[in-house]
Design a protein around this motif. Structure first.
Motif, short mmCIF file in Angstrom:
data_model
loop_
_atom_site.label_atom_id
_atom_site.label_comp_id
_atom_site.label_asym_id
_atom_site.label_seq_id
_atom_site.Cartn_x
_atom_site.Cartn_y
_atom_site.Cartn_z
N ASP A 1 -2.18 -2.87 -10.82
CA ASP A 1 -3.40 -2.33 -10.23
C ASP A 1 -3.61 -0.90 -10.76
O ASP A 1 -2.63 -0.14 -10.85
CB ASP A 1 -3.25 -2.32 -8.70
CG ASP A 1 -4.58 -2.34 -7.97
OD1 ASP A 1 -5.57 -2.82 -8.56
OD2 ASP A 1 -4.62 -1.86 -6.83
N PRO A 2 -4.82 -0.48 -11.16
CA PRO A 2 -6.11 -1.17 -11.01
C PRO A 2 -6.52 -2.06 -12.18
O PRO A 2 -7.59 -2.64 -12.17
CB PRO A 2 -7.08 0.02 -10.89
CG PRO A 2 -6.49 1.05 -11.80
CD PRO A 2 -5.00 0.91 -11.66
N ASP B 1 7.11 -2.64 -4.47
CA ASP B 1 6.87 -3.64 -5.51
C ASP B 1 7.92 -4.74 -5.41
O ASP B 1 8.75 -4.75 -4.49
CB ASP B 1 6.87 -3.00 -6.90
CG ASP B 1 8.20 -2.34 -7.26
OD1 ASP B 1 9.21 -2.59 -6.57
OD2 ASP B 1 8.24 -1.56 -8.23
N ASP C 1 0.82 -1.21 0.00
CA ASP C 1 0.00 0.00 0.00
C ASP C 1 0.86 1.27 0.00
O ASP C 1 0.40 2.33 -0.43
CB ASP C 1 -0.93 0.02 1.22
CG ASP C 1 -1.98 -1.08 1.17
OD1 ASP C 1 -2.23 -1.59 0.06
OD2 ASP C 1 -2.54 -1.43 2.22
N LYS D 1 -7.72 -6.06 -12.25
CA LYS D 1 -9.07 -6.54 -11.90
C LYS D 1 -9.74 -7.22 -13.10
O LYS D 1 -10.56 -8.13 -12.92
CB LYS D 1 -9.94 -5.40 -11.38
CG LYS D 1 -10.20 -4.30 -12.41
CD LYS D 1 -10.97 -3.14 -11.79
CE LYS D 1 -11.20 -2.03 -12.82
NZ LYS D 1 -11.89 -0.85 -12.20
N TRP E 1 -5.33 -11.09 -4.63
CA TRP E 1 -6.28 -10.31 -3.82
C TRP E 1 -7.60 -10.12 -4.56
O TRP E 1 -8.68 -10.28 -3.98
CB TRP E 1 -5.66 -8.97 -3.46
CG TRP E 1 -6.48 -8.18 -2.49
CD1 TRP E 1 -6.49 -8.29 -1.13
CD2 TRP E 1 -7.45 -7.16 -2.81
NE1 TRP E 1 -7.39 -7.41 -0.57
CE2 TRP E 1 -7.99 -6.70 -1.58
CE3 TRP E 1 -7.90 -6.59 -4.00
CZ2 TRP E 1 -8.96 -5.70 -1.53
CZ3 TRP E 1 -8.86 -5.61 -3.94
CH2 TRP E 1 -9.38 -5.17 -2.72
N HIS E 2 -7.52 -9.80 -5.85
CA HIS E 2 -8.75 -9.57 -6.63
C HIS E 2 -9.51 -10.86 -6.91
O HIS E 2 -10.72 -10.81 -7.19
CB HIS E 2 -8.41 -8.86 -7.94
CG HIS E 2 -8.16 -7.39 -7.80
ND1 HIS E 2 -9.17 -6.48 -7.57
CD2 HIS E 2 -7.01 -6.67 -7.83
CE1 HIS E 2 -8.67 -5.25 -7.48
NE2 HIS E 2 -7.35 -5.35 -7.64
N ARG F 1 0.64 -10.59 -6.22
CA ARG F 1 -0.09 -10.24 -5.01
C ARG F 1 -1.45 -9.61 -5.32
O ARG F 1 -2.48 -10.01 -4.75
CB ARG F 1 0.77 -9.28 -4.18
CG ARG F 1 0.19 -8.94 -2.81
CD ARG F 1 -0.28 -7.51 -2.76
NE ARG F 1 -0.77 -7.13 -1.45
CZ ARG F 1 -1.30 -5.94 -1.19
NH1 ARG F 1 -1.38 -5.01 -2.12
NH2 ARG F 1 -1.75 -5.66 0.02
N ASP F 2 -1.50 -8.64 -6.23
CA ASP F 2 -2.77 -7.98 -6.55
C ASP F 2 -3.74 -8.93 -7.25
O ASP F 2 -4.95 -8.88 -7.01
CB ASP F 2 -2.52 -6.74 -7.42
CG ASP F 2 -1.86 -5.61 -6.64
OD1 ASP F 2 -2.04 -5.56 -5.41
OD2 ASP F 2 -1.15 -4.80 -7.25
#
Length: 359
Positions: free
Chosen positions: A335-336, A34, A30, A339, A113-114, A109-110
Motif C-alpha cells: 500500500d498505496p 505485517d 493500520d 491499488k 480491501w482495494h 489483505r490490502d
C-alpha cells in the motif's frame, strides 16, 4: 477476566509494534503490522495465553478487543485449514489467491480491501504453518490439496484463480488439474510469477545485484510518497527487515545445527516453509495449458527477470494477456501501490465474468 486479558494483550501489541498507546479498537494493520511481524506476535500470544492461534485469525479479529473474544473462546488449538476467508461477503464469483513462498496470506489483505466489499476473496495458506505437519515438497501435490479446499467453498466452476510469485505457479497447476477434472477456469491471474524451470540458478554476484536493485526500488517508492507516507513507509520497512532477520537467522541455525529446530519456534517453522517452497518452485515443470493466462507484470522489473524463457506465453495455448502496472517489482502488493493491481485485477475479473455469461 476480560480486562486482565485486554491489558496483557495490549502490552504484547505495544512491545511488538513499538507503539506506546494502543486503543482496544485499533486495527493491527493500520498500526503498521505485517505478515512477518504477525508470526512473532502470535508466538508471544501463545507463550502468554497457552493458546496457538493461526495467523489468519487477524482477518477475523484485527483489533485487541476482537482478539480478546477469540482468546476467551479458545481452550485448545482451533482446527487448521489451508482455506482462509479473507473477505467472504459479496455477490461476485469468489477469487482464490494462493500464498507466495512465505506461506501465509496476510500479504493479500490490502489487495482484497482495494478490490471492494462486493468481491469475495479467499486465500490458500501453506500446510505446515501451524507446526504440526511438514511442508509439502511438490507443487503438484500442493495443488491437489488446495483444489479440495477450493471446492469446499465453490463446488463447481467457473473458477477465478491467482497468486503472487510462487503462488501464481501453484495457481497454474491448480488450473491444470481443475480442467482435467472437467471444470472451467474463467481466470488464471499470474501476479509477477516466473517460470523458473530449466533456468540456471542465480550466482552469488547476481543475488547481490538483485538485493541492490531491491533497495533502489524501495528508495524510489519512498521518494514517491508525501511526508506522512514516507514516515509510515520507513517504519513499516524497518519492522519488516527486523522480522525477516529473525526468520533468516533461524534458517541459518537450522542449516548448520541439526538441533536448531528442536524447539520449533514460529520463526524456525517459517524458515523451513520458505526454503521448502523455494525448492519446489524452482523445480516445478509446468506442462502445456489449454486455457488462457493473465500475466500481471511491474513496469520496472529486476534485471534478468524479464526474459521470454521466464514467461508463460509458450505454455498458454489459449493465449496470454499481459497487463503492465505502473509500479516496480517489490511494490505490487504494498500500500498505496497495490491499488494499481487491484484496479487491473478487478477489470480482468469483470471481463472474465462477461465472457462466461456470453458463452
Amino acid at each position: 477476566m476480560a480486562d486482565e486479558t485486554t491489558a496483557r494483550l495490549t502490552q504484547i501489541w505495544q512491545d511488538m509494534l513499538g507503539v506506546e498507546s494502543i486503543a482496544p479498537d485499533q486495527n493491527y494493520f493500520d498500526l503498521g503490522g505485517d505478515s512477518i511481524l504477525a508470526v512473532q506476535l502470535f508466538t508471544r500470544i501463545e507463550q502468554e495465553f497457552k493458546v496457538k492461534l493461526p495467523l489468519a485469525t487477524l482477518f477475523d479479529a484485527p483489533t485487541i478487543q476482537e482478539l480478546v473474544q477469540v482468546l476467551q473462546r479458545e481452550t485448545s488449538s482451533p482446527c487448521w485449514s489451508p482455506l482462509v476467508a479473507i473477505q467472504p461477503a459479496g455477490t461476485r464469483p469468489p477469487f482464490f489467491c494462493i500464498h507466495p513462498h512465505g506461506g501465509n496470506v496476510l500479504i493479500y489483505r490490502d489487495l482484497s480491501w482495494h478490490l471492494g466489499a462486493d468481491q469475495p476473496f479467499y486465500g490458500l495458506q501453506c500446510r505446515g504453518l501451524d507446526g504440526t505437519q511438514p511442508p509439502l515438497t511438490r507443487i503438484e501435490e500442493m495443488a491437489a490439496l488446495y483444489i479440495k479446499e477450493i471446492r469446499r467453498a465453490q463446488r463447481h466452476g467457473p473458477y477465478f484463480l491467482g497468486g503472487y510469485c510462487m503462488g501464481g505457479a501453484v495457481a497454474f497447476e491448480v488450473a491444470q488439474q481443475l480442467r482435467s477434472q472437467g471444470e472451467q477456469v474463467a481466470l488464471l491471474a499470474l501476479i509477477d510469477t516466473m517460470n523458473w524451470f530449466g533456468v540456471s540458478r542465480p550466482s552469488i554476484w547476481r543475488q547481490s545485484y538483485h538485493l541492490g536493485q531491491r533497495l533502489t526500488f524501495h528508495v524510489a517508492n519512498l521518494l514517491s510518497l508525501d511526508s506522512e507516507g514516507k514516515t509510515a513507509f520507513v517504519r513499516q520497512k524497518a519492522k519488516t527487515a527486523w522480522s525477516r532477520i529473525r526468520v533468516w537467522g533461524s534458517s541459518l541455525s537450522a542449516k548448520f545445527n541439526k538441533n536448531a529446530g528442536a524447539a520449533k519456534s514460529d520463526s524456525w517453522i517459517l524458515g523451513q516453509i520458505w526454503r521448502a517452497n523455494l525448492r519446489m518452485y524452482m523445480n516445478y515443470a509446468p506442462q502445456l495449458y489449454a486455457g488462457a493466462v493473465t500475466d500481471f507484470r511491474p513496469l520496472k522489473q529486476y534485471r534478468g527477470w524479464d526474459g521470454p524463457e521466464l514467461k508463460w506465453e509458450r505454455l498458454a495455448q489459449g493465449g496470454q494477456d499481459v497487463v503492465v502496472l505502473p509500479v516496480n517489482a517489490p511494490g505490487m502488493l504494498a500500500d498505496p501501490f497495490v491499488k494499481h493491481l487491484a484496479a487491473a485485477l478487478r477489470k480482468s475479473i469483470d471481463d472474465a465474468i462477461r465472457q462466461c455469461k456470453a458463452s
